[in-house]
Design a protein around this motif. Sequence first.
Motif, short mmCIF file in Angstrom:
data_model
loop_
_atom_site.label_atom_id
_atom_site.label_comp_id
_atom_site.label_asym_id
_atom_site.label_seq_id
_atom_site.Cartn_x
_atom_site.Cartn_y
_atom_site.Cartn_z
N UNK A 1 -9.65 37.25 26.97
CA UNK A 1 -10.66 38.31 26.90
C UNK A 1 -10.27 39.40 25.90
N UNK A 2 -8.98 39.53 25.62
CA UNK A 2 -8.53 40.55 24.66
C UNK A 2 -8.65 40.07 23.22
N UNK A 3 -9.07 38.81 23.04
CA UNK A 3 -9.31 38.23 21.71
C UNK A 3 -8.09 38.30 20.78
N UNK A 4 -6.90 37.89 21.26
CA UNK A 4 -5.76 37.83 20.34
C UNK A 4 -5.96 36.69 19.35
N UNK A 5 -5.31 36.80 18.20
CA UNK A 5 -5.36 35.70 17.24
C UNK A 5 -4.35 34.62 17.58
N UNK A 6 -3.38 34.96 18.45
CA UNK A 6 -2.28 34.04 18.76
C UNK A 6 -1.81 34.28 20.18
N UNK A 7 -1.43 33.22 20.86
CA UNK A 7 -0.86 33.32 22.20
C UNK A 7 0.43 32.51 22.27
N UNK A 8 1.48 33.14 22.77
CA UNK A 8 2.71 32.43 23.12
C UNK A 8 2.71 32.29 24.63
N UNK A 9 2.66 31.07 25.12
CA UNK A 9 2.53 30.81 26.56
C UNK A 9 3.62 29.83 26.94
N UNK A 10 4.60 30.31 27.69
CA UNK A 10 5.77 29.48 27.95
C UNK A 10 6.27 29.69 29.37
N UNK A 11 7.03 28.71 29.84
CA UNK A 11 7.49 28.71 31.23
C UNK A 11 8.73 29.58 31.40
N UNK A 12 8.75 30.35 32.46
CA UNK A 12 9.94 31.13 32.83
C UNK A 12 11.08 30.16 33.14
N UNK A 13 12.23 30.38 32.54
CA UNK A 13 13.42 29.56 32.82
C UNK A 13 14.57 30.48 33.21
N UNK A 14 15.49 29.93 33.98
CA UNK A 14 16.67 30.68 34.41
C UNK A 14 17.77 30.48 33.37
N UNK A 15 18.19 31.55 32.71
CA UNK A 15 19.19 31.45 31.65
C UNK A 15 20.51 32.06 32.11
N UNK A 16 21.64 31.47 31.69
CA UNK A 16 22.94 32.05 32.05
C UNK A 16 23.07 33.50 31.59
N UNK A 17 23.91 34.23 32.28
CA UNK A 17 24.18 35.64 31.95
C UNK A 17 22.96 36.54 32.13
N UNK A 18 22.10 36.17 33.08
CA UNK A 18 20.98 37.03 33.45
C UNK A 18 21.04 37.29 34.95
N UNK A 19 20.33 38.31 35.40
CA UNK A 19 20.26 38.59 36.83
C UNK A 19 19.63 37.41 37.57
N UNK A 20 18.58 36.83 37.00
CA UNK A 20 17.91 35.70 37.65
C UNK A 20 18.83 34.48 37.78
N UNK A 21 19.78 34.35 36.87
CA UNK A 21 20.71 33.21 36.95
C UNK A 21 21.61 33.35 38.19
N UNK A 22 22.07 34.57 38.44
CA UNK A 22 22.97 34.78 39.58
C UNK A 22 22.21 35.04 40.88
N UNK A 23 20.98 35.55 40.75
CA UNK A 23 20.14 35.81 41.93
C UNK A 23 18.76 35.20 41.68
#
Length: 398
Positions: free
Chosen positions: A204-226
Amino acid sequence: MEGQGGRSPSPPERGVGVRDFQLPPLALYIHIPWCVRKCPYCDFNSHAAGPELPEEAYVDALLADLDTDAGHIHDRRLTSIFFGGGTPSLFSAGALGRLLEGVERRVRFADDIEITLEANPGTFEQAKFRDYRALGINRLSIGVQSFQSDKLVALGRIHDGNEAVRAVDMARAAGFDNFNLDLMHGLPGQSVEDALSDLRTAIDQAPTHLSWYQLTMEPNTVFWSQPPELPEDDLLWDIQEAGQALLAAEGYAQYEVSAYARAGRQARHNLNYWTFGDFLGIGAGAHAKLSAPDGRIVRTWKTRLPKDYLDPARPFQAGERVLDADELPFEFLMNVLRLTDGVPAELFEQRTGLPLTSLAAARCEAEARKLLAAEPGRLVATREGQLFLNDLLQHFLP
């Protein structure tokens, strides 16, 4: 990227009879490592900003860093510049203007150069973005991630959905008619309808480009340890299929694993990465891929911590690694096979200096497994190869 520093080894030998190596297009990545707050999923080189940013000192360092890389330019023009982070939009227009002027004094700009700035909705100010546009910055990449409050809270974002919509309105009012929206899927507690709702709001915001990607758990992040509880694989697949169908129906063609664009609006800077072009990298922790006229290809990386990068007693470059000839097929294909249409097969020789025949055996194996399309004139993954890209690339490991 980890690697060995020190003196570079001799350039790898090229195959007999291969056409002269052609220097690829040149882009510039500029890393600004500060953000308001570090997100729990983020594994980029970003650091929470203090009460004052060292704008002047950092711009001075960036230009001095670029001076040390001058030998890699080889009289090429810059086809694109990308300000990444962190949150580059924390910097003032005055600081970015001085930086761009300094860059252009050192490297010529292509007439149609694309200059992209990453920005987060929580840092938008109308006058500031109008000034960015006046500097020649002609593309924004806005880090929305989601428009839903509970998802944004789970991701640790500092904005809400309404602020994201207002940020797009301000960008357009400031003169930006070319912008990307960054969205994640596979978020904690996300349903198919949640994901589609985010996509519909984005569209609805009419962007010219969209990056749409899956959340992944990466090392050295809070989500990796929790780690949070994420959707099951079957639900992730349903989200992916439904989202891709919606994007296609709305005129956003997928041209890379997680990139969708209106016709003619693909991200030129990222296309340069994916077609194995060259890019300079300046700033704390920035990486680069650079070619020499003799066919030597080197990857470099800069000092990671901002305080060390700003220390005049320390070198900007932390290390470099020259790619051996037997590494080049994997390095090249790791990038180009992300593109849904692949690339002309002749680009392999142009970018690596190696004969196309050096791929023959691995290519036959990948085609037999239906991972690589049996198209002599192109290097392109099949639909299955796109889904199992790591399996496809295993065939080309040195």
